[in-house]
Structures are given as C-alpha cells and as structure tokens.
Design an enzyme around this catalytic site. Structure first.
Site, short mmCIF file in Angstrom:
data_model
loop_
_atom_site.label_atom_id
_atom_site.label_comp_id
_atom_site.label_asym_id
_atom_site.label_seq_id
_atom_site.Cartn_x
_atom_site.Cartn_y
_atom_site.Cartn_z
N LYS A 48 -2.54 68.58 77.71
CA LYS A 48 -2.22 69.23 76.44
C LYS A 48 -1.25 70.39 76.67
CE LYS A 48 -6.41 67.61 74.21
NZ LYS A 48 -7.81 67.77 73.83
N GLN A 92 -12.80 72.10 73.18
CA GLN A 92 -12.82 70.84 73.92
C GLN A 92 -14.25 70.33 74.08
OE1 GLN A 92 -9.91 69.40 74.89
NE2 GLN A 92 -10.79 67.70 76.03
N ASP A 117 -7.87 69.80 65.68
CA ASP A 117 -8.47 68.50 66.01
C ASP A 117 -8.68 67.63 64.77
OD1 ASP A 117 -9.08 67.98 68.73
OD2 ASP A 117 -10.72 69.43 68.70
#
Ligand code: GUN
Length: 282
Positions: A48, A92, A117
């Site tokens: 990422k 995460q 997200d």
C-alpha cells in the site's frame, strides 16, 4: 483456448496514473493503522505504501503494539476522525485476538467520510442502492469492477457466480455486479454441489480462502475467472482456483499474486482521493 491473463499490476497502474493529477491538486493523506505484527498484514501494508509513493500520495503508518486495548485503538480512530489533515484511513485486519471480535465496533467508530476501506454501514448502504451513489465503495469489490472495465469485459446480461459471502468481498461484489445488470448467484460453505452452479458462470468470482477449491471440471469453456484468494501453502502462494488447469478453459483469468491484490490497493487510494475531494467541496 488459452486465457487472457488479467494483470492487476497493469490495470492498477492505469488507475493510479489516472489519479495522479487529482492527488497533485488535492494533496490528500492516507493513514494506515496496524495493531500487532501479523506477517501477511506487514507485506500488504508495504504494498500500500509503495503504491502511495507511486502516485505521490502522502501516507503515514500508525503501528501500535499487540497489547493495544480497545479503548486505545478507539482513541486513535477518534483523533484521526478529527484531524483535518487526514483525508482517509484504514485499520488493517486481522487484528490481534483480543480485538478481532470487536471489529464491528471499530468499523462503526470510523467517520464514514474518511472510511477509505469502504467497510462501514454508511458506505456499504450507498453502494447497495445504485452505482450512482457509490462514493467510497469497498476496495476489493470496486477493484474487481475496475479490472473488468479495464479489460473491457461486459457485465450486463452475464451470469456472475460469486463463491464466498464475506462482508468485505462476497456480499458487496454480488451487489455491485447486480447493480451493473448481471444475473448473480452466490455460493458458500453451506451450498450443496457448488460445481453445478459455478459451471453456469460467465464470470466467476472466487473469494473463499480455500486453496484451489475451484477445479477445471467446475467451470465452463470461456469463463472469466477473478480469483480473490491469497492462500499460503507449502508450495507457496495460491488462489482459490486451480490456475494451471482452469487457464486452459477460461477466456480470461487473474493470477495470484498480481491479480486482484494490486486492484484493492489502487481502489483504496482512489477512495482516499475521492474522500478528500468531497471534504474540500463540503
Ligand atoms: N486485510 C487484508 N486486506 C485488507 C483491506 O483491504 N483492508 C483492511 N483494512 N485490512 C485488510
């Protein structure tokens, strides 16, 4: 037939290049919160940040110890919600065991306007309503849609079969395909004779996390296969489909790695940019 390999790296680079001018203009910032030391998370997060760098997006890694309490994590989320310099952020997953069953509460704590997200109920609900309300759609499903668009694979009128019913991939990709005019079937661990359904698929999305669950006898000639699985086996990484055998029957197939993974990352970055765009116009 030899299948077209759907390269997530190529399709993701195209999306990232498209985003560059907006990143330059808006100067958004993405924060990734990690709790603990899950090794797979470490490598996903690295990818990422590499993509953030490629596109010139400011990013920050908030790495918290394994022992972090729910209260401490919620405080960090609250600070990020209130920090005007932060355009979008993610927590995460997986989280350490003591936090894993608190994921609904943690997801609810994220301000929907910064939910890069697209995991929260507000953004999922908008995605559910229609394509025109999608603002911060869940990253993996929207990456899959972008992959199909990049390779000019039609969705409308096709039979899409989704194997897997998770809240972050199976359920939302089923809705996103439905909203684009596909006929959608969803199979899962309780479905008897999955092969009788997958063999009807024009587009097959495999998102179950079971190595090579989908074998060549379960698909028809010419199928388009999107493999979301990333399974670590003794023989290395493999997806949910038997790539070597299905490649011979499919018209197009994603590899693992290098398929859906890079699309998830590019979609996350797109969400962060779109979040900032809306924040500055509000
Ligand atoms: N773990 C694996 N993939 C993802 C993702 O897309 N978002 C978050 N938050 N965690 C993940």
């Amino acid at each position: 037939m030899s299948a077209t390999i759907l390269s997530g790296r190529e399709a993701a680079d195209a999306l990232l290049n498209e985003l560059k001018p907006k990143v330059k203009k808006l100067d958004p910032k993405l924060v990734i919160v990690q709790v603990g030391e899950d090794p797979a998370s470490g490598s996903y997060i690295k990818q990422k940040f590499i993509s953030c760098e490629k596109v010139g997006l400011r990013s920050e890694h908030k790495h918290m110890p394994e022992s972090t309490s729910l209260e401490e994590l919620l405080k960090v989320i609250d600070d990020l919600n209130n920090d005007n310099d932060v355009s979008g952020f993610i927590v995460q997953v997986p989280l350490p065991d003591h936090l894993n069953d608190k994921i609904p509460q943690i997801t609810r704590a994220v301000d929907p306007s910064k939910d890069a997200d697209g995991f929260g109920a507000y953004n999922l609900g908008k995605m559910f309503l229609s394509t025109e309300y999608e603002h911060l759609p869940p990253a993996t499903p929207s990456g899959i849609i972008r992959m199909l668009e990049h390779y000019k694979i039609p969705i409308e009128g096709k039979h899409a079969v989704v194997v897997g019913r998770s809240n972050i991939v199976g359920k939302p990709i089923a809705i996103m395909l439905l909203n684009r005019g596909a006929t959608v079937s969803v199979c899962h661990s309780k479905t008897p004779d999955i092969g009788s359904i997958t063999s009807q698929a024009d587009i097959l999305i495999a998102a179950v996390g079971k190595p090579k669950l989908i074998t060549a006898d379960m698909v028809k000639d010419g199928v388009v296969v999107i493999d979301v699985g990333v399974n670590r086996t003794d023989d290395g990484l493999c997806g949910d489909v038997d790539f070597e055998e299905i490649e011979k029957k499919a018209s197009a197939i994603t590899p693992v790695p290098g398929g859906v993974g890079p699309m998830t990352v590019a979609s996350l970055i797109r969400n962060c940019v779109n979040a900032k765009e809306r924040q500055v116009s509000a």
